[in-house]
Design a protein around this motif. Sequence first.
Motif, short mmCIF file in Angstrom:
data_model
loop_
_atom_site.label_atom_id
_atom_site.label_comp_id
_atom_site.label_asym_id
_atom_site.label_seq_id
_atom_site.Cartn_x
_atom_site.Cartn_y
_atom_site.Cartn_z
N UNK A 163 -9.47 -5.46 -29.38
CA UNK A 163 -10.54 -6.22 -28.72
C UNK A 163 -10.22 -6.53 -27.27
N UNK A 164 -11.29 -6.70 -26.48
CA UNK A 164 -11.11 -7.11 -25.10
C UNK A 164 -10.69 -8.58 -25.04
N UNK A 165 -9.87 -8.89 -24.08
CA UNK A 165 -9.46 -10.27 -23.86
C UNK A 165 -10.04 -10.72 -22.53
N UNK A 166 -11.09 -11.54 -22.59
CA UNK A 166 -11.76 -11.97 -21.37
C UNK A 166 -11.43 -13.40 -21.01
N UNK A 167 -12.34 -14.01 -20.25
CA UNK A 167 -12.18 -15.37 -19.80
C UNK A 167 -13.32 -16.23 -20.30
N UNK A 168 -13.10 -17.54 -20.26
CA UNK A 168 -14.19 -18.48 -20.49
C UNK A 168 -14.70 -18.88 -19.10
N UNK A 169 -15.93 -18.49 -18.84
CA UNK A 169 -16.46 -18.54 -17.49
C UNK A 169 -17.74 -19.37 -17.47
N UNK A 170 -17.76 -20.43 -16.66
CA UNK A 170 -18.94 -21.27 -16.53
C UNK A 170 -19.55 -21.07 -15.15
N UNK A 171 -20.81 -20.58 -15.13
CA UNK A 171 -21.55 -20.41 -13.88
C UNK A 171 -22.33 -21.68 -13.60
N UNK A 172 -22.12 -22.27 -12.45
CA UNK A 172 -22.78 -23.53 -12.07
C UNK A 172 -23.66 -23.23 -10.87
N UNK A 173 -24.97 -23.42 -11.03
CA UNK A 173 -25.95 -23.00 -10.03
C UNK A 173 -26.76 -24.18 -9.54
N UNK A 174 -26.88 -24.30 -8.23
CA UNK A 174 -27.65 -25.36 -7.58
C UNK A 174 -29.14 -25.01 -7.65
N UNK A 186 -18.97 -22.29 -8.84
CA UNK A 186 -20.00 -23.25 -8.43
C UNK A 186 -20.66 -22.78 -7.14
N UNK A 187 -21.97 -22.62 -7.18
CA UNK A 187 -22.74 -22.20 -6.00
C UNK A 187 -23.68 -23.32 -5.59
N UNK A 188 -23.63 -23.70 -4.32
CA UNK A 188 -24.51 -24.75 -3.81
C UNK A 188 -24.83 -24.48 -2.34
N UNK A 189 -25.93 -25.09 -1.88
CA UNK A 189 -26.30 -24.93 -0.47
C UNK A 189 -26.44 -26.28 0.22
N UNK A 190 -25.80 -27.31 -0.34
CA UNK A 190 -25.98 -28.63 0.25
C UNK A 190 -24.75 -29.50 0.15
N UNK A 191 -24.98 -30.80 0.19
CA UNK A 191 -23.93 -31.80 0.08
C UNK A 191 -24.22 -32.67 -1.13
N UNK A 192 -23.22 -33.37 -1.58
CA UNK A 192 -23.38 -34.24 -2.75
C UNK A 192 -24.21 -35.46 -2.36
N UNK A 233 -15.63 -22.13 -5.36
CA UNK A 233 -16.81 -22.75 -4.76
C UNK A 233 -17.43 -21.78 -3.75
N UNK A 234 -18.77 -21.68 -3.80
CA UNK A 234 -19.51 -20.78 -2.92
C UNK A 234 -20.56 -21.59 -2.17
N UNK A 235 -20.41 -21.69 -0.86
CA UNK A 235 -21.41 -22.33 -0.01
C UNK A 235 -22.41 -21.26 0.42
#
Length: 346
Positions: free
Chosen positions: A99-110, A217-223, A246-248
């Motif tokens: 079996x493939x061994x992957x990652x646990x990946x959480x995409x966080x979108x603004x 985590x992708x965002x285009x602003x500030x908290x 983090x991706x601005x």
Amino acid sequence: MSIGSTELLAALVPGFEGFAWPWLLLALPLPLLARRWLPARRNAAAALKVPFGHRLEPLARGAGGIRGSGGQWLHWLAWTLLCLAAARPQTLGEAVQPPQAGRELMLVLDLSGSMSEPDMQLGGRPVDRLTAAKAVLTDFLDRRDGDRVGLLVFGRRAYALTPLTADRESVRQQLADSVVGLAGQETAIGDALGLAVKRLRDPGSDPEASQERVVILLTDGVNTAGLLDPLKAAELAADAGIRVYTVAFGGDGSLSLFGFQMPMPGAGDEIDEATLRKIADATGGEFFRARDTAQLAGIYAEIDRLEPVERPGQALRPKIERYAWPLGVAFAFGLLAFALPRRRRA
């Protein structure tokens, strides 16, 4: 058994691999050697002496020889099959792919209001930031075969749309259905990161199957909303061993129209690059800045390189024991050799 005999068996039996203990085939001539070298059994019973006894000797030898009657050929077949069974013949089973061994990946979108700004280009036409981000994320998902992926969106509040799952089609569908303002118009970066860490640490995650847990985590602003400070959320992620990239994302506040740069009111809002960089540094991830769709695609390609999916190893064909077949047939021949002389006498 000689190499030629093994090759003959391989031709007759599909998938024949060989014998686990081939040295036991040396036992095949043991009955002949015993007959040749061991002394004959003396019969103490009374015997009838006749003057023509020398004429009966050929008959006696024929009856006790290999070609004699009484099922001697069944004895030899049974013995040969017993030796074959003892040598443990083996065949190759169907190929098994590790079996493939992957990652646990959480995409966080603004999904805050500013993600509706149409300052991006996709396929030569102007689109808003969310549409461009969806296109890049969809392509990214196509390359993550083997990962367990979750989708989390945030605005004024943070919501987990998809739990960690190997069903990437479900993640694509939820991503396609996401719209600006779904979670509110403001930007709660800290709450979003904190919820992502919680989802990666809860019993639904599988640390035994994958030790690599990642948030993008992708965002285009500030908290501007939420209860949890982004840097405090970064500390929680670091304590849990979760890397955060983090991706601005956002343009420079203008839109290209007929070759002219047109200013967009409100599109040039400042992005808190310093905080995003600190989050990435605190968790062992990296910070990226994307001003257009091409740069964003390159960033996710770089993340794909930094967090590769471990490809499956070489396919293996397990060895299957087949000694039961010759053993069963040898038992059947032995019964026939035992019963045949008695039936003839009867």
